[in-house]
Design a protein around this motif. Structure first.
Motif, PDB file in Angstrom:
ATOM      1  N   ALA A  33      33.187  32.298  41.379  1.00  0.00           N
ATOM      2  CA  ALA A  33      34.245  32.019  42.360  1.00  0.00           C
ATOM      3  C   ALA A  33      34.726  30.582  42.195  1.00  0.00           C
ATOM      4  O   ALA A  33      35.929  30.293  42.234  1.00  0.00           O
ATOM      5  N   TYR A  36      36.671  29.898  38.887  1.00  0.00           N
ATOM      6  CA  TYR A  36      38.054  30.384  39.042  1.00  0.00           C
ATOM      7  C   TYR A  36      38.876  29.381  39.860  1.00  0.00           C
ATOM      8  O   TYR A  36      40.028  29.092  39.543  1.00  0.00           O
ATOM      9  N   ASN A  70      47.231  35.975  37.269  1.00  0.00           N
ATOM     10  CA  ASN A  70      46.531  36.936  38.123  1.00  0.00           C
ATOM     11  C   ASN A  70      46.907  36.738  39.589  1.00  0.00           C
ATOM     12  O   ASN A  70      47.169  37.698  40.311  1.00  0.00           O
ATOM     13  N   ARG A  71      46.956  35.473  40.037  1.00  0.00           N
ATOM     14  CA  ARG A  71      47.325  35.198  41.438  1.00  0.00           C
ATOM     15  C   ARG A  71      48.763  35.672  41.702  1.00  0.00           C
ATOM     16  O   ARG A  71      49.061  36.177  42.783  1.00  0.00           O
ATOM     17  N   GLY A  93      36.236  40.765  47.064  1.00  0.00           N
ATOM     18  CA  GLY A  93      36.149  39.791  45.970  1.00  0.00           C
ATOM     19  C   GLY A  93      37.286  38.795  46.140  1.00  0.00           C
ATOM     20  O   GLY A  93      37.969  38.413  45.197  1.00  0.00           O
ATOM     21  N   ALA A  94      37.471  38.384  47.404  1.00  0.00           N
ATOM     22  CA  ALA A  94      38.647  37.584  47.774  1.00  0.00           C
ATOM     23  C   ALA A  94      38.598  36.176  47.190  1.00  0.00           C
ATOM     24  O   ALA A  94      39.632  35.556  46.973  1.00  0.00           O
ATOM     25  N   GLY A  95      37.383  35.653  46.967  1.00  0.00           N
ATOM     26  CA  GLY A  95      37.257  34.315  46.392  1.00  0.00           C
ATOM     27  C   GLY A  95      37.515  33.231  47.422  1.00  0.00           C
ATOM     28  O   GLY A  95      37.519  33.451  48.636  1.00  0.00           O
ATOM     29  N   ASP A 119      33.691  38.882  50.400  1.00  0.00           N
ATOM     30  CA  ASP A 119      33.142  38.365  49.144  1.00  0.00           C
ATOM     31  C   ASP A 119      31.622  38.415  49.278  1.00  0.00           C
ATOM     32  O   ASP A 119      31.092  38.348  50.385  1.00  0.00           O
ATOM     33  N   HIS A 120      30.936  38.544  48.144  1.00  0.00           N
ATOM     34  CA  HIS A 120      29.470  38.576  48.236  1.00  0.00           C
ATOM     35  C   HIS A 120      28.860  37.191  48.068  1.00  0.00           C
ATOM     36  O   HIS A 120      27.666  37.018  48.266  1.00  0.00           O
ATOM     37  N   GLY A 143      30.145  40.708  51.977  1.00  0.00           N
ATOM     38  CA  GLY A 143      29.877  42.097  51.610  1.00  0.00           C
ATOM     39  C   GLY A 143      29.903  42.235  50.113  1.00  0.00           C
ATOM     40  O   GLY A 143      30.463  41.391  49.403  1.00  0.00           O
ATOM     41  N   ASP A 144      29.296  43.306  49.641  1.00  0.00           N
ATOM     42  CA  ASP A 144      29.152  43.516  48.201  1.00  0.00           C
ATOM     43  C   ASP A 144      29.857  44.804  47.803  1.00  0.00           C
ATOM     44  O   ASP A 144      29.545  45.877  48.351  1.00  0.00           O
ATOM     45  N   LEU A 145      30.761  44.665  46.853  1.00  0.00           N
ATOM     46  CA  LEU A 145      31.493  45.825  46.335  1.00  0.00           C
ATOM     47  C   LEU A 145      30.548  46.909  45.829  1.00  0.00           C
ATOM     48  O   LEU A 145      30.875  48.103  45.878  1.00  0.00           O
ATOM     49  N   VAL A 172      41.075  42.643  43.052  1.00  0.00           N
ATOM     50  CA  VAL A 172      41.829  41.808  42.110  1.00  0.00           C
ATOM     51  C   VAL A 172      40.867  40.819  41.455  1.00  0.00           C
ATOM     52  O   VAL A 172      40.244  39.995  42.140  1.00  0.00           O
ATOM     53  N   ALA A 173      40.729  40.962  40.157  1.00  0.00           N
ATOM     54  CA  ALA A 173      39.844  40.098  39.354  1.00  0.00           C
ATOM     55  C   ALA A 173      38.416  40.103  39.880  1.00  0.00           C
ATOM     56  O   ALA A 173      37.744  39.070  39.887  1.00  0.00           O
ATOM     57  N   VAL A 174      37.950  41.250  40.338  1.00  0.00           N
ATOM     58  CA  VAL A 174      36.558  41.343  40.809  1.00  0.00           C
ATOM     59  C   VAL A 174      35.769  42.408  40.044  1.00  0.00           C
ATOM     60  O   VAL A 174      34.582  42.220  39.763  1.00  0.00           O
TER      61      VAL A 174
HETATM   62  C1  LIG Z   1      37.838  35.565  39.961  1.00  0.00           C
HETATM   63  S1  LIG Z   1      37.529  35.599  41.680  1.00  0.00           S
HETATM   64  C2  LIG Z   1      38.958  36.518  42.240  1.00  0.00           C
HETATM   65  C3  LIG Z   1      39.499  36.023  43.550  1.00  0.00           C
HETATM   66  C4  LIG Z   1      40.758  36.753  44.008  1.00  0.00           C
HETATM   67  N1  LIG Z   1      40.522  38.154  44.194  1.00  0.00           N
HETATM   68  C5  LIG Z   1      41.876  36.551  43.021  1.00  0.00           C
HETATM   69  O1  LIG Z   1      42.135  37.451  42.234  1.00  0.00           O
HETATM   70  O2  LIG Z   1      42.494  35.500  43.019  1.00  0.00           O
HETATM   71  C6  LIG Z   1      36.252  36.865  41.778  1.00  0.00           C
HETATM   72  C7  LIG Z   1      35.568  36.925  43.112  1.00  0.00           C
HETATM   73  O3  LIG Z   1      34.824  38.132  43.176  1.00  0.00           O
HETATM   74  C8  LIG Z   1      33.611  37.870  43.853  1.00  0.00           C
HETATM   75  N2  LIG Z   1      32.656  38.932  43.507  1.00  0.00           N
HETATM   76  C9  LIG Z   1      32.048  39.150  42.313  1.00  0.00           C
HETATM   77  N3  LIG Z   1      31.255  40.239  42.388  1.00  0.00           N
HETATM   78  C10 LIG Z   1      31.369  40.728  43.649  1.00  0.00           C
HETATM   79  C11 LIG Z   1      30.780  41.826  44.348  1.00  0.00           C
HETATM   80  N4  LIG Z   1      29.913  42.630  43.744  1.00  0.00           N
HETATM   81  N5  LIG Z   1      31.123  42.022  45.627  1.00  0.00           N
HETATM   82  C12 LIG Z   1      32.003  41.188  46.267  1.00  0.00           C
HETATM   83  N6  LIG Z   1      32.575  40.118  45.672  1.00  0.00           N
HETATM   84  C13 LIG Z   1      32.265  39.890  44.373  1.00  0.00           C
HETATM   85  C14 LIG Z   1      33.223  36.492  43.366  1.00  0.00           C
HETATM   86  O4  LIG Z   1      32.287  35.864  44.245  1.00  0.00           O
HETATM   87  C15 LIG Z   1      34.573  35.794  43.333  1.00  0.00           C
HETATM   88  O5  LIG Z   1      34.851  35.162  44.556  1.00  0.00           O
END
Ligand SMILES: C[S@@+](CC[C@H](N)C(=O)[O-])C[C@H]1O[C@@H](n2cnc3c(N)ncnc32)[C@H](O)[C@@H]1O
Length: 279
Positions: A33, A36, A70-71, A93-95, A119-120, A143-145, A172-174
């Motif tokens: 996170a 990024y 990506n953003r 995976g909001a970051g 986000d986890h 939370g965890d995806l 998105v990017a997760v």
């Molecule tokens: C590259 S960032 C993307 C942020 C945002 N979605 C974007 O696209 O700008 C990836 C995010 O996914 C989160 N992440 C990774 N694995 C995850 C999981 N299993 N559950 C929830 N979040 C997760 C990371 O902690 C990180 O904040």
């Protein structure tokens, strides 16, 4: 890094202390996170994150542009969903908060919309809670995806989102941080099945389709030392996340090609993006 007060997007910097939320800068391992965040010009990152990000930038100098691309996809997909009438957004995976956060994009179209950020990563969640508005319509959950049922059962999520009404699920990017062994396709299908017909899924995902193999291996090796491995996938593998959805035009395409709106476009894109509507 010098002591900046705000980052390039105007966000207040909260990672200026070496100690925050129990994280010690010297001890911390690179975190995806915060890496990024660094690519995006943010300041919510520590030395280990910056060092790993710099290694990646040496291998793929356009990583910062790729992150911005990506953003930009995220903003276009969210705006499009809001324009179609979606009023609930679940961003998994909001970051870390950055420029053009989902609630800001959505509110420009629908001021009453609700946004749940998940986000986890506990540091990402802590920063988001500090930086985002506490207006009852924007909430932040840990939370965890990989555990969709736990996420869906969260009382705050239930109090904010009505799952009998359409929801835009943002992945998105997760998903490229979830290895095949954790079966991300099953997790996405579970989330799909928990949402109402007419709900949407926006996906973006790293691919190395067309990339030279050696730099690709070096790039993913850096992530093996980080908080999550990086799993680039092929077009067919990413398309499977959209099973059960009618994929809207132009389909699952390179991120910059998804409904471009005149924003500056990256010459290269290492990601696929697409949006589907649940049947
Ligand atoms: C590259 S960032 C993307 C942020 C945002 N979605 C974007 O696209 O700008 C990836 C995010 O996914 C989160 N992440 C990774 N694995 C995850 C999981 N299993 N559950 C929830 N979040 C997760 C990371 O902690 C990180 O904040």
């Amino acid at each position: 890094m010098g002591k900046r007060i705000t980052d390039t997007s105007g966000q207040r910097c909260v990672a200026q202390s070496a100690r925050h939320q129990g994280v010690t800068e010297a001890e911390t391992r690179p975190n995806v996170a915060r890496m990024y965040d660094y690519y995006l010009g943010g300041c919510h990152n520590f030395a280990a994150d910056r060092a790993a990000a710099e290694e990646v930038l040496k291998i793929f100098p356009d990583t910062g542009v790729a992150a911005q691309t990506n953003r930009a996809f995220l903003r276009r997909a969210v705006r499009w969903a809001a324009e179609q009438g979606i009023r609930q957004f679940l961003d998994v995976g909001a970051g870390l908060p950055t420029q053009g956060n989902v609630h800001e994009v959505v509110r420009a179209v629908a001021p009453d919309a609700r946004v749940v950020y998940v986000d986890h990563d506990e540091v990402a969640v802590a920063y988001a809670r500090r930086l985002l508005p506490t207006d009852g319509r924007t909430v932040v959950l840990r939370g965890d995806l990989r555990r969709p049922d736990e996420m869906l059962a969260d009382p705050l999520l239930r109090a904010t989102v009505d799952l009998t009404e359409p929801v835009a699920l943002l992945l998105v990017a997760v998903l490229h941080f979830v290895p095949d062994a954790d079966d991300p396709w099953a997790a996405v299908a579970r989330l799909r099945d928990a949402t109402a017909r007419g709900s949407m899924l926006a996906v973006s995902h790293l691919t190395l389709d067309g990339a030279p193999p050696l730099p690709a291996q070096a790039g993913t090796a850096v992530y093996r030392r980080s908080s999550a491995p990086l799993v680039p996938r092929t077009h067919a593998e990413v398309a499977r996340f959209l099973d059960g959805y009618d994929v809207v035009e132009p389909g699952l395409v390179r991120l910059a090609d998804w409904r471009p709106d005149g924003e500056p476009r990256a010459a290269v894109s290492h990601g696929y993006g697409g949006v589907g509507v649940r049947r």
